[in-house]
Scaffold this active site. Structure first.
Site, PDB file in Angstrom:
ATOM      1  N   THR A   1      10.549   6.448  10.080  1.00 42.31           N
ATOM      2  CA  THR A   1      10.330   6.001   8.702  1.00 42.31           C
ATOM      3  C   THR A   1       9.660   7.082   7.855  1.00 42.31           C
ATOM      4  OG1 THR A   1       8.270   4.959   9.471  1.00 42.31           O
ATOM      5  CG2 THR A   1      10.211   3.555   9.288  1.00 42.31           C
ATOM      6  N   ALA A   2       9.557   8.295   8.377  1.00 42.65           N
ATOM      7  CA  ALA A   2       8.919   9.388   7.648  1.00 42.65           C
ATOM      8  C   ALA A   2       9.988  10.380   7.175  1.00 42.65           C
ATOM      9  CB  ALA A   2       7.876  10.059   8.543  1.00 42.65           C
ATOM     10  N   TYR A   3       9.910  11.617   7.628  1.00 44.62           N
ATOM     11  CA  TYR A   3      10.845  12.659   7.192  1.00 44.62           C
ATOM     12  C   TYR A   3      12.276  12.313   7.598  1.00 44.62           C
ATOM     13  CZ  TYR A   3      12.209  17.516   6.104  1.00 44.62           C
ATOM     14  OH  TYR A   3      12.777  18.643   5.565  1.00 44.62           O
TER      15      TYR A   3
ATOM     16  N   ASN B   1       4.772  11.792  14.987  1.00 47.81           N
ATOM     17  CA  ASN B   1       5.881  11.574  14.053  1.00 47.81           C
ATOM     18  C   ASN B   1       7.116  12.386  14.417  1.00 47.81           C
ATOM     19  OD1 ASN B   1       5.178   9.540  12.331  1.00 47.81           O
ATOM     20  ND2 ASN B   1       4.723  10.835  10.581  1.00 47.81           N
TER      21      ASN B   1
ATOM     22  N   ASP C   1      -1.678   7.339   6.110  1.00 50.47           N
ATOM     23  CA  ASP C   1      -1.004   7.617   7.374  1.00 50.47           C
ATOM     24  C   ASP C   1      -1.448   8.947   7.976  1.00 50.47           C
ATOM     25  OD1 ASP C   1       0.326   5.277   6.958  1.00 50.47           O
ATOM     26  OD2 ASP C   1       2.160   6.215   6.188  1.00 50.47           O
ATOM     27  N   GLY C   2      -1.878   9.873   7.131  1.00 54.69           N
ATOM     28  CA  GLY C   2      -2.310  11.170   7.634  1.00 54.69           C
ATOM     29  C   GLY C   2      -3.522  11.079   8.547  1.00 54.69           C
TER      30      GLY C   2
ATOM     31  N   ASP D   1      19.720  23.324   6.930  1.00 59.03           N
ATOM     32  CA  ASP D   1      18.323  23.622   6.621  1.00 59.03           C
ATOM     33  C   ASP D   1      17.419  23.446   7.837  1.00 59.03           C
ATOM     34  OD1 ASP D   1      18.874  24.317   4.083  1.00 59.03           O
ATOM     35  OD2 ASP D   1      18.141  22.488   3.133  1.00 59.03           O
TER      36      ASP D   1
END
Length: 438
Positions: free
Chosen positions: A323-325, A282, A183-184, A312
């Site tokens: 669907t990532a972080y 993203n 994905d990167g 945080d």
């Protein structure tokens, strides 16, 4: 005279004119005539047009259903606004087409991965020798010793066009992009194009591969289909981010005494503002950085303060980034065709601070709270990390330049298959049924 005017106005309101209405958002460019205000055919509410015509909308299996219209009943309509960002269309009808045959392709390979050397060579040979295409490759990819010392690959390598990130602008020279990795590589491809993005074909040769639907085994036939224009597209919305920093510099006072008589050796003088812009696929992450204190940032929506984040940090993501972080922080997963922006807190010190979804097109602004104990840090798709101080601001809205990602099958099938294969969504043992009594 007045009676004739009233009749004329009534005839226009009744839609007795022969002018046809045209829906620009519809993929099929459907037209319908508002010929009468009589009883329309029976149909479901979700499929009924706002106009009083007898022609029904085309029903699809899309996530959005019929194309939205801008007229409501016989007299109301949407005020035409030049600030329109996007038209929502049927995702199932999004297909790739070429105005002219593609001639140049950008091949992005994951760096420092020896397993990708052979697929990279096979793909480049196929593109240059069998399709006579111009291949663009980043210069640091060809500096790999395994590629530089390969004599058999030398003739092909001489045909490459190379570029350097942040130095060479190739945005108007690339017809489509092929990514080899995880994905990167897709995120990196997005960062190279701050305006319009060419179609991206991503092969799954990395660790997760949620955004890379293609396998490399049959790459020849799959690449040929894309070159011929036989492929479905999913338009992944991006975020347009503007960072404004109050640029200050420290300077030493010669005599160590200011005008008010206070002794000081260093003072900060404001010398202007520094503005930076980014296109993010993203998410934008604002966090507390190395400080041990809670982050304390204010979030504005269209100029109104909606909340102060104490925790945080906060994640502002696209549906692609859901669907990532954002998913790891407890947010819902949203299909990339849904026009939305997600706001997800990171470990908030509040039991009621839940992730929210706001409409695409709104403008979010994030600033450090006046009483914040420490500064904050921001990153864009995990890159360009920088510190945010008092007076700095981060403006975020939906970009008008989405990333067109080529589908293996279609936008719905590819997304749910990635959920099942990569994230193991809803994987559990099946419940046993009751035994049938004899």
């Amino acid at each position: 005279m007045e009676m004739n005017r009233e009749k004329l106005c009534a005839s226009k309101a009744d839609g007795s004119s022969d002018s046809a209405y045209h829906c620009a958002a519809c993929h099929d460019d459907e037209e319908w005539s508002n010929t009468s205000r009589g009883r329309a055919k029976s149909r479901s509410l979700s499929a009924s047009p706002a106009l009083g015509s007898t022609k029904e909308f085309r029903r699809t299996r899309s996530l959005h259903g019929p194309c939205p219209v801008t007229t409501f009943g016989p007299k109301a309509c949407m005020l035409q606004n030049p600030k329109t960002i996007m038209h929502i269309q049927d995702p199932a009808s999004q297909r790739l087409t070429w105005n002219k045959p593609p001639k140049s392709v950008l091949v992005i390979k994951k760096i420092r991965d020896a397993s990708l050397l052979q697929p990279f060579k096979e793909l480049c040979v196929y593109l240059t020798e069998e399709n006579n295409m111009i291949v663009y490759v980043e210069k640091k990819v060809l500096e790999d010793p395994a590629i530089a010392n390969d004599d058999n690959f030398g003739p092909v390598k001489k045909k490459f066009c190379t570029f350097r990130e942040d130095y060479d602008d190739i945005s108007n020279q690339i017809d489509f992009i092929i990514c080899l990795g995880g994905d990167g590589t897709l995120l990196y491809a997005s960062s190279l194009f701050q305006g319009s993005v060419p179609p991206v074909m991503a092969f799954h040769l990395g660790s997760l591969g949620f955004l890379t639907p293609f396998n490399f085994e049959n790459f020849q036939s799959q690449v040929t289909q894309v070159i011929e224009g036989n492929a479905a597209l999913v338009l992944r919305s991006r975020l347009k981010v503007k960072v404004v920093k109050e640029h200050r510099e420290k300077m030493t006072v010669q005599n160590g005494i200011e005008e008010n008589g206070v002794v000081s050796t260093n003072i900060e003088k404001e010398v202007g503002k520094q503005i930076m812009q980014y296109q993010v696929l993203n998410e934008v992450v604002v966090d507390r950085g190395p400080s041990s204190y809670l982050s304390n940032v204010d979030v504005f929506l269209d100029g109104h303060l909606i909340t102060t984040v104490q925790g945080d940090g906060v994640i502002v993501s696209t549906p692609t980034g859901s669907t990532a972080y954002a998913a790891a922080a407890g947010a819902s997963m949203i299909h990339p065709n849904v026009p939305a922006i997600m706001i997800t807190p990171i470990c908030p010190h509040s039991l009621s601070f839940r992730p929210i979804v706001v409409p695409a097109g709104v403008e979010l602004k994030i600033m450090l709270s006046p009483d914040a104990r420490n500064t904050a840090w921001v990153s864009f798709d995990g890159r360009k990390r920088q510190e945010i101080c008092h007076g700095d601001s981060i403006s975020i809205t939906t970009s008008c330049y989405p990333l067109p990602s080529i589908c293996f099958r279609d936008p719905v099938s590819d997304w749910f298959e990635s959920l099942a294969e990569c994230l193991h969504w809803n994987v559990r043992k099946k419940q046993n049924n009751f035994a049938v009594e004899e």
